[in-house]
Design a protein around this motif. Structure first.
Motif, PDB file in Angstrom:
ATOM      1  N   ALA A 192       0.827  -1.205   0.000  1.00 27.91           N
ATOM      2  CA  ALA A 192       0.000   0.000   0.000  1.00 27.91           C
ATOM      3  C   ALA A 192       0.860   1.253   0.000  1.00 27.91           C
ATOM      4  N   ALA A 193       1.979   1.219   0.738  1.00 23.80           N
ATOM      5  CA  ALA A 193       2.874   2.373   0.779  1.00 23.80           C
ATOM      6  C   ALA A 193       3.520   2.603  -0.582  1.00 23.80           C
ATOM      7  N   VAL A 194       3.874   1.522  -1.281  1.00 21.55           N
ATOM      8  CA  VAL A 194       4.409   1.662  -2.634  1.00 21.55           C
ATOM      9  C   VAL A 194       3.383   2.364  -3.525  1.00 21.55           C
ATOM     10  N   TYR A 195       2.135   1.977  -3.375  1.00 22.70           N
ATOM     11  CA  TYR A 195       1.061   2.611  -4.155  1.00 22.70           C
ATOM     12  C   TYR A 195       0.948   4.099  -3.815  1.00 22.70           C
ATOM     13  N   VAL A 196       0.972   4.424  -2.525  1.00 20.98           N
ATOM     14  CA  VAL A 196       0.827   5.820  -2.111  1.00 20.98           C
ATOM     15  C   VAL A 196       2.012   6.653  -2.585  1.00 20.98           C
ATOM     16  N   VAL A 197       3.231   6.141  -2.393  1.00 18.07           N
ATOM     17  CA  VAL A 197       4.421   6.882  -2.798  1.00 18.07           C
ATOM     18  C   VAL A 197       4.455   7.053  -4.317  1.00 18.07           C
ATOM     19  N   THR A 198       4.067   6.012  -5.039  1.00 19.91           N
ATOM     20  CA  THR A 198       4.023   6.111  -6.493  1.00 19.91           C
ATOM     21  C   THR A 198       2.985   7.124  -6.943  1.00 19.91           C
ATOM     22  N   THR A 199       1.814   7.087  -6.320  1.00 14.76           N
ATOM     23  CA  THR A 199       0.770   8.069  -6.641  1.00 14.76           C
ATOM     24  C   THR A 199       1.267   9.481  -6.367  1.00 14.76           C
ATOM     25  N   ALA A 200       1.956   9.656  -5.254  1.00 14.21           N
ATOM     26  CA  ALA A 200       2.505  10.976  -4.932  1.00 14.21           C
ATOM     27  C   ALA A 200       3.511  11.421  -5.984  1.00 14.21           C
ATOM     28  N   GLY A 201       4.284  10.465  -6.520  1.00 13.81           N
ATOM     29  CA  GLY A 201       5.226  10.805  -7.577  1.00 13.81           C
ATOM     30  C   GLY A 201       4.515  11.324  -8.817  1.00 13.81           C
ATOM     31  N   PHE A 202       3.374  10.726  -9.150  1.00 15.13           N
ATOM     32  CA  PHE A 202       2.595  11.218 -10.282  1.00 15.13           C
ATOM     33  C   PHE A 202       2.099  12.643 -10.035  1.00 15.13           C
ATOM     34  N   LEU A 203       1.852  12.967  -8.766  1.00  9.88           N
ATOM     35  CA  LEU A 203       1.358  14.297  -8.415  1.00  9.88           C
ATOM     36  C   LEU A 203       2.493  15.285  -8.156  1.00  9.88           C
ATOM     37  N   GLU A 204       3.738  14.848  -8.391  1.00 10.41           N
ATOM     38  CA  GLU A 204       4.923  15.672  -8.159  1.00 10.41           C
ATOM     39  C   GLU A 204       5.069  16.056  -6.690  1.00 10.41           C
ATOM     40  N   ILE A 205       4.692  15.120  -5.818  1.00 13.10           N
ATOM     41  CA  ILE A 205       4.874  15.290  -4.383  1.00 13.10           C
ATOM     42  C   ILE A 205       5.977  14.327  -3.946  1.00 13.10           C
ATOM     43  N   GLY A 206       6.925  14.823  -3.184  1.00 10.78           N
ATOM     44  CA  GLY A 206       8.063  14.008  -2.797  1.00 10.78           C
ATOM     45  C   GLY A 206       9.239  14.311  -3.698  1.00 10.78           C
ATOM     46  N   PRO A 207       9.894  13.279  -4.252  1.00 14.41           N
ATOM     47  CA  PRO A 207      11.040  13.522  -5.132  1.00 14.41           C
ATOM     48  C   PRO A 207      10.639  14.365  -6.334  1.00 14.41           C
ATOM     49  N   GLN A 208      11.496  15.289  -6.710  1.00 12.21           N
ATOM     50  CA  GLN A 208      11.219  16.196  -7.818  1.00 12.21           C
ATOM     51  C   GLN A 208      12.212  15.972  -8.953  1.00 12.21           C
ATOM     52  N   PRO A 209      11.786  16.236 -10.197  1.00 13.21           N
ATOM     53  CA  PRO A 209      12.728  16.163 -11.318  1.00 13.21           C
ATOM     54  C   PRO A 209      13.913  17.097 -11.065  1.00 13.21           C
ATOM     55  N   PRO A 210      15.119  16.718 -11.471  1.00 16.14           N
ATOM     56  CA  PRO A 210      15.476  15.585 -12.334  1.00 16.14           C
ATOM     57  C   PRO A 210      15.858  14.316 -11.577  1.00 16.14           C
ATOM     58  N   ALA A 211      15.376  14.142 -10.353  1.00 10.73           N
ATOM     59  CA  ALA A 211      15.735  12.956  -9.566  1.00 10.73           C
ATOM     60  C   ALA A 211      15.318  11.687 -10.293  1.00 10.73           C
ATOM     61  N   ALA A 212      16.118  10.630 -10.120  1.00  7.34           N
ATOM     62  CA  ALA A 212      15.783   9.325 -10.677  1.00  7.34           C
ATOM     63  C   ALA A 212      14.875   8.603  -9.690  1.00  7.34           C
ATOM     64  N   HIS A 213      13.623   8.396 -10.083  1.00  2.00           N
ATOM     65  CA  HIS A 213      12.638   7.753  -9.229  1.00  2.00           C
ATOM     66  C   HIS A 213      11.670   7.021 -10.143  1.00  2.00           C
ATOM     67  N   TRP A 214      11.338   5.775  -9.793  1.00  2.00           N
ATOM     68  CA  TRP A 214      10.506   4.970 -10.680  1.00  2.00           C
ATOM     69  C   TRP A 214       9.167   5.636 -10.982  1.00  2.00           C
ATOM     70  N   ALA A 215       8.537   6.230  -9.976  1.00  2.00           N
ATOM     71  CA  ALA A 215       7.250   6.889 -10.204  1.00  2.00           C
ATOM     72  C   ALA A 215       7.406   8.069 -11.154  1.00  2.00           C
ATOM     73  N   LEU A 216       8.466   8.848 -10.977  1.00  2.00           N
ATOM     74  CA  LEU A 216       8.708   9.979 -11.865  1.00  2.00           C
ATOM     75  C   LEU A 216       9.000   9.502 -13.289  1.00  2.00           C
ATOM     76  N   MET A 217       9.712   8.401 -13.422  1.00  2.00           N
ATOM     77  CA  MET A 217      10.021   7.869 -14.746  1.00  2.00           C
ATOM     78  C   MET A 217       8.745   7.499 -15.497  1.00  2.00           C
ATOM     79  N   ILE A 218       7.814   6.876 -14.795  1.00  2.00           N
ATOM     80  CA  ILE A 218       6.557   6.483 -15.442  1.00  2.00           C
ATOM     81  C   ILE A 218       5.781   7.712 -15.896  1.00  2.00           C
ATOM     82  N   ARG A 219       5.695   8.717 -15.019  1.00  2.00           N
ATOM     83  CA  ARG A 219       4.919   9.914 -15.360  1.00  2.00           C
ATOM     84  C   ARG A 219       5.592  10.724 -16.457  1.00  2.00           C
ATOM     85  N   GLU A 220       6.903  10.909 -16.353  1.00  2.00           N
ATOM     86  CA  GLU A 220       7.610  11.765 -17.301  1.00  2.00           C
ATOM     87  C   GLU A 220       7.645  11.191 -18.707  1.00  2.00           C
ATOM     88  N   ASN A 221       7.666   9.868 -18.823  1.00  2.00           N
ATOM     89  CA  ASN A 221       7.853   9.248 -20.133  1.00  2.00           C
ATOM     90  C   ASN A 221       6.575   8.687 -20.742  1.00  2.00           C
TER      91      ASN A 221
END
Length: 266
Positions: A192-221
């Motif tokens: 569940a935490a993976v889901y929440v953290v990944t969802t937050a990555g889609f919302l640009e909450i938490g790690p910010q570009p240009p950081a390498a993060h799996w959630a950011l990679m999915i959203r950016e590409n």
């Protein structure tokens, strides 16, 4: 857990944690054309800026693993204590239940936004707090339901009659008999935490570009998935592999922990 599965999971976790040091190219520098297909220089092609997808994949899982693991640990620990207290003290339990009902009514995405956007400075700490608060109500229900029959057993009633304090009952009488449940709960809350953290990555909450993060990679590409599908497929598979591995690991340990707890009660 079979030895092969155990070593497979340990190897996966070690690879994720060591990934930032194993990346063959800098994760923030273009080395090929945007959305380039896999080639000898970039094994999984390039992302939207021409950065190496393989290098960013190796470097992008450590933050997700550590953040999700910390959230799962905090949620499980808090739910363990509060759930057992709810089973031992019905009046307090009803108050805890009413409070968790209110939090459960709050949609996950809305809860993340409300907490992180109002947290001073935002960032990773705000995300961990939000994920923990949103995960505790569900976990408390599981713990309270599992603790209720244990709280009604003779050895607990004997301890209560002898005047043992509440903290002693929680830590030494009931929780040791819920090890299987707690392991399974940790696995569920990790996913569940993976889901929440990944969802937050889609919302640009938490790690910010240009950081390498799996959630950011999915959203950016996602916009270039037809040009280089691996820029989205690879991090998506990595997230699923991590969640599946943790679920299998904790689930296979449940029977063993339950057997140990049963032996301890005899």
């Amino acid at each position: 857990m079979k030895a092969s599965r155990r070593w497979w999971l340990l190897a996966l976790l070690a690879l994720i944690l060591a990934g930032p040091w194993l990346a063959p190219h800098p994760v923030d520098q273009p080395i090929t054309l945007p959305y380039a297909t896999p080639n000898a220089q970039a094994w999984l092609g390039g992302d939207q800026l021409g950065r190496d997808v393989f290098s960013r994949l190796l470097a992008g899982g450590a933050d997700l693993l550590l953040t999700s693991g910390l959230v799962a640990l905090l949620v499980t620990a808090a739910a363990a204590v509060l759930g057992v207290i709810a089973a031992l003290r019905p009046t307090v339990g009803r108050l805890i239940e009413r409070t968790t009902d209110l939090v459960i009514l709050l949609p996950t995405v809305l809860g993340i936004l409300l907490i992180t956007l109002n947290w001073p400075g935002g960032g990773r700490v705000a995300l961990i707090v939000a994920a923990t608060i949103l995960g505790i109500p569900y976990a408390i229900r599981v713990t309270a339901a599992a603790a209720a029959p244990v709280a009604a057993t003779g050895f607990v009633e004997t301890a209560v009659a002898s005047g043992e304090r509440l903290w002693y009952l929680v830590l030494f009488e009931i929780l040791p008999n819920l090890r299987g449940t707690m392991l399974t709960l940790f696995g569920l809350r990790f996913v569940a935490a993976v889901y929440v953290v990944t969802t937050a990555g889609f919302l640009e909450i938490g790690p910010q570009p240009p950081a390498a993060h799996w959630a950011l990679m999915i959203r950016e590409n996602s916009a270039g998935i037809q040009l280089n599908p691996w820029a989205v497929i690879a991090p998506s598979l990595a997230v699923g592999l991590l969640a599946t591995g943790i679920t299998l690991a904790t689930g296979s340990r449940r029977a063993r922990a339950a057997a140990i707890a049963q032996t301890g009660r005899q």
